[in-house]
Every structure is written in C-alpha cells, then in structure tokens.
Scaffold this active site. Structure first.
Site, PDB file in Angstrom:
ATOM      1  N   LYS A 114       1.007  -1.281  -0.012  1.00  0.00           N
ATOM      2  CA  LYS A 114       0.105  -0.070   0.125  1.00  0.00           C
ATOM      3  C   LYS A 114       0.835   1.188   0.171  1.00  0.00           C
ATOM      4  O   LYS A 114       1.989   1.486   0.523  1.00  0.00           O
ATOM      5  CB  LYS A 114      -0.742  -0.117   1.232  1.00  0.00           C
ATOM      6  CG  LYS A 114      -2.178   0.962   1.356  1.00  0.00           C
ATOM      7  CD  LYS A 114      -2.831   0.700   2.620  1.00  0.00           C
ATOM      8  CE  LYS A 114      -3.752   1.741   2.919  1.00  0.00           C
ATOM      9  NZ  LYS A 114      -4.737   1.429   4.002  1.00  0.00           N
ATOM     10  N   SER A 195      -9.575   1.444   3.590  1.00  0.00           N
ATOM     11  CA  SER A 195      -8.794   2.374   2.837  1.00  0.00           C
ATOM     12  C   SER A 195      -7.590   1.500   1.845  1.00  0.00           C
ATOM     13  O   SER A 195      -7.151   1.977   1.132  1.00  0.00           O
ATOM     14  CB  SER A 195      -7.804   3.350   3.566  1.00  0.00           C
ATOM     15  OG  SER A 195      -6.989   2.564   4.198  1.00  0.00           O
ATOM     16  N   SER A 219      -9.869  -1.074   7.516  1.00  0.00           N
ATOM     17  CA  SER A 219      -9.069  -0.771   6.312  1.00  0.00           C
ATOM     18  C   SER A 219      -8.454  -1.896   5.486  1.00  0.00           C
ATOM     19  O   SER A 219      -8.160  -1.992   4.438  1.00  0.00           O
ATOM     20  CB  SER A 219      -8.157   0.206   6.510  1.00  0.00           C
ATOM     21  OG  SER A 219      -8.818   1.693   6.513  1.00  0.00           O
TER      22      SER A 219
END
Length: 532
Positions: A114, A195, A219
């Site tokens: 990420k 997220s 997330s």
C-alpha cells in the site's frame, strides 16, 4: 470475459492444421502461465525449485497482467506506481537461488504494498496525496525491510483511499488525488471499500502473489471482504508501525491481504519482527512466528466460537450466507455459542477523538523522519496544499477530518487521555476480553460487513455496518475469509480473538476455508446482474 482473455498476447487465429496446432500449443502455455500467476506462494516456490519458473519471469508476468487489466482492459486502477527496479531485484533473487542461498518461503515472490508504507527506493510514498507526489522516502518502513530480508520482490505500490480514508466525513473509498478511483474486480461500478482498496483489488485480480494493506479500523478486513479475499489485521505490535504514514498509533497496523489463508500465514511470518524503533513490538518479542504450522484441516475441532449476534441483522442476504456458513463450522467440529459483544455503543465518539488527536502529531513526525525534503511539513501544510489545488484534490469531497485533526489540542490533553482510556476499557476489558472469558471462547464470528455498494461521488460511501471496530479499537486480531456471494458480490466471514491469538485464528480460518472453498476469481463485469 475473464483475466486470461486480457493477457493472452501473441496467440492469434490462423488457418490450416499446422497453424492451429501452433496456436493451440501457445494457448496451452498461456493457460499454464496464467495458472502460475494465480497460484499461491508454495506452488510458485515449487515451480521455481523445479526450474519451471524464475522470479524474473514471475515478476514480468505480473507486470504484463498489470498492463493488461489494471492500466487497460477493465482498468482496475489498483496499482498506483510500479517499481522500476523490480526485474533487477527478481534477477538478483534468481542468482541467489542458483547459488543455493534461499532466504525463506518468500524468496523471489512478488508483493505489492500500500502506498502509505515507506519504501526507500525509486517509488514515491504518498498516501495517495498529490502533496507527496514524487516524494521518495529516505528509507524503508520496517515491514518493507522485512519483506526484502525475506527475499520478496516489491513490484509496486497500491492505490488507497487518500490519507487512509481520514480526510473527509463523506469520502469515496478507493479514491485518491494521485491515484484516482480503484474499481472492484467483481463489478467495476462497485466500490472496493477502503482504505486498502488497491491491495484488495490487486490480490483479487491476481496482480501479485501477495499484497500488504494497513488498518486503523476496517481498512484491511472491509476491502478484503468486499473484494473476496483473505485479510488479516494482526494484534497491535505484532508488526512494526515504523515508516507507515500514520493515522493513530493506538490502532494502526499493517497486515496481509491474500487469496488464501496459507499465503496470509506465510506473509504474516515475514512481516512480523521486533523493531527497536517501535516500542509496541516489545511484547511480541519471542513469540512464535511459524504461523504456517497452525494450518490444520481439523483446526475447528473442539473450538468454542461465539456467534456475535449484535453484528447480524444489517443485511438480509449477508445474514443468510453467514447462517449457512455457521453450519460449515459445526460440521468441522466447532461448538457455537450465541453471544453479544458488550459495550460496543460506548466508544464510537471516543475512538474518533483518539484518531483525530493522534493523526496530527503522527503525520508531522513521519514527514520529519521519512520525507524531510517534502514540500509539506505538517497537517496545516497539507490542508493549505489541498485548498491551493482544490480542483485536483477536492473534486468529490472535502477535508473535514484534516481540519478537525488540526484543531485538536494535543496528546497531553485531558479529553484525549480520557477518550483513550474509554476505548481500552470498553473494547478490551469490558468488551472482547469479557465475552471471551465469560463464555470460555476461542474466537468470535460474524459477518465482516455488507457487499460492495455503487461508487457514488454525490453521496459518498454507503456502508451497511461492519464487525471491524471492536478488534480495531482493542488492538486485537481479526481475519476475514470469503464466505460466498450475493448477486455476484463477495461476502466475508470474520474470526476475532484475544491479543496474540493469530495462530489459533489462522488455524480456524484455514479449516473453514478448506471445508467451504467459497472464493472465486473475478470476471470483471461492468455491473452485476440484478435479475433473479
């Protein structure tokens, strides 16, 4: 049309038996190559050990697939940046293998991380913000260094909800100013949740062997459930937080996002490790990291599991799927107990108070340590940047959370300390710990959340509830596993346990996964079929 149709290059129709044979052989090779890209760590390692595969060819295959279905074709937009040095690193891993120098189970394996995880290389670390576009971190986050130490090849960064979904009160998950909108591979007009949106979509679509996400609250597990993959949020402190662009040190952690429980266990073992720069990892020192040893098909036998009934009743179709899957748990020898997780209504406001308060100093510290050369130095600078570049940064939603964080009084404030104490009391002592002890449970189980909603820039996200918050606020482990589909959209089942119970949870999740086999690869439809 599935992913193979997008990546079979050079196999053309031809006339005559000879041409047909050549085309058929090429197509067979393409199928075999696709199969190895969709395979897990152990299958890929076996292929490399036998000489049928190299790390370089594996990475090149994923690069081709990213070009075919992330940049073109269905345009998932899951990968925000590719590592220009990935093929060179993979070739180095091949040379080490040839010399008999294997670093471990992830040697030569392709990983996407990420874009809020610092990598001290030629890629940016931006949290999806244009304010950090082109800003390279001074060094690796601890978990990125752990991956390299294990021989993994970081092939790129994944898109995310900008600032890990801590920018606006009405944000659209999976959108960032730098990366745009990530799309759900199971229905392109549906949201990935967030997220860790790009990590979830990339894992589901097979853009890497493994992906890494981060979670403050939901997330990892929410996008994993919505995209039909396995997601594991570990105990706070099992993985170092050093180098991860923070929201809140009280809840932030990275974790595996993979296509199988086995791969999640192998990736977790590589990521875990003591970091002298992160005091939260002190408690994890000396704990066993051989999570693969816990993976047994009888991992549910004799386990007492609490059905967290106060997390049902939010979506009829999801409830029906999970009720069916509870029968799978029973059939595998689990003893199920009806329970309610107590006091879940007592820390919603205090959780937000903690997150907003910790965000401001945490961001400033990360920028000072990992990006001192960045044009922004603190929260106020980020807010000002967004105002100055509103057409690109705020076309769909604003920055209410950033403004609220900037207004917080600091970590010494009485209100913050009271909010944090409230969180720990009701999420831990009088929450998960209480229900586990009272009913002598090994774990809790519930729907992870609802299915994917339509991406909507007018109204923002449309959550139908989530089981993420108790474990997130407590800092306890939570794993979601694919449980089925409603109208073609994935649904996940969650297992939550006490602190440091990752091995036990992985064992239960593995036994369930092997008995149920609910995961399906996506086919990238433009939308779902609403007719029954």
């Amino acid at each position: 049309m599935d992913r193979r149709d997008f990546v079979r290059l050079g196999v053309a129709a031809g006339a005559g038996a000879g041409v047909a044979t050549v085309a058929g052989n090429a197509q067979a090779k393409a199928h075999a190559h696709d199969a190895i890209l969709d395979a897990g760590v152990r299958e890929q390692q076996a292929a490399m050990a036998s000489g049928r595969l190299t790390s370089r060819s594996l990475v090149a295959g994923y690069q081709a697939r990213i070009a075919a279905i992330d940049r073109a074709g269905p345009r998932l937009n899951a990968v925000i940046e590719s590592n220009p040095d990935a093929l060179t690193i993979a070739a180095d891993m091949d040379r080490e293998r040839a010399a008999g120098q294997l670093r471990g189970p992830l040697h030569g394996i392709a990983v996407l991380v990420k874009d809020n995880i610092a990598t001290g290389d030629r890629m940016s670390t931006s949290a999806g913000s244009l304010a950090l576009d082109g800003v390279r971190a001074t060094r690796d986050a601890h978990i990125a260094a752990q991956l390299r130490k294990a021989g993994a090849v970081i092939i790129g960064k994944t898109n995310l909800s900008e600032w890990a979904n801590m920018r606006s009160t009405r944000s659209v998950s999976g959108w960032s100013g730098r990366g745009g909108q990530t799309r759900n591979p199971h229905a392109l007009d549906r949201n990935t949740s967030g997220s860790s949106s790009g990590s979830a979509a990339a894992a589901a679509a097979g853009l890497a062997t493994l992906t890494v996400g981060t979670e403050t609250d939901g997330s990892i597990v929410s996008p994993s459930s919505v995209c039909g993959i396995v997601g594991l949020k570990p105990t706070l402190g099992l993985l170092s937080r050093s180098g991860i662009i923070p929201i809140a040190h009280s809840q932030d952690t990275a974790g595996p996002m993979t296509r199988s429980v086995t791969d999640a266990a192998l990736l977790l073992a590589a990521l875990a490790g003591f970091d002298p720069a992160d005091p939260a990892t002190l408690e994890a020192r000396g704990r066993s990291s051989d999570y693969a040893a816990a993976l047994r098909k009888d991992g549910l036998k004799g386990r007492r599991i609490g059905i967290a009934r106060n997390f049902f009743g939010r979506h009829d179709a999801v409830d029906a799927i999970i009720e069916r899957e509870l029968d799978v748990l029973r059939a595998q020898g689990a003893q199920l107990v009806e329970v309610t997780v107590p006091n879940t209504d007592k820390y919603g406001e205090s959780e937000l108070e903690v997150l907003l308060t910790e965000f401001k100093p945490g961001l400033a510290a990360w920028l000072a340590q990992y990006a001192p050369h960045a044009p922004v130095k603190n929260m106020a600078d980020v807010i000002a940047f967004n105002h100055q570049h509103a057409a690109r940064e705020m076309p769909h939603f604003k920055q209410e959370h950033l403004l609220a964080s900037q207004a917080t009084p600091g970590l010494d404030a009485r209100e913050y300390r009271a909010a944090l104490a409230n969180d720990l009391r009701y999420a831990r002592d009088e929450g998960i710990d209480q229900v586990l002890k009272e009913h002598r449970l090994d774990a809790l189980v519930a729907p992870t959340g609802g299915p994917a909603w339509l991406t909507d820039y007018i109204n923002g996200d449309h959550y139908t509830g989530s089981f993420s918050t108790p474990a997130a606020v407590a800092g306890y482990p939570h794993i979601t596993v694919p449980a089925g589909f409603t109208r073609g959209l994935p649904v996940g089942i969650s297992f939550v346990g006490a602190a440091w119970s990752e091995a036990a949870l992985l064992g239960m999740a593995y036994a369930y996964e092997q008995a149920s086999q609910r995961r399906r690869a996506p086919t990238f439809p433009a939308s779902i079929q609403l007719q029954s």
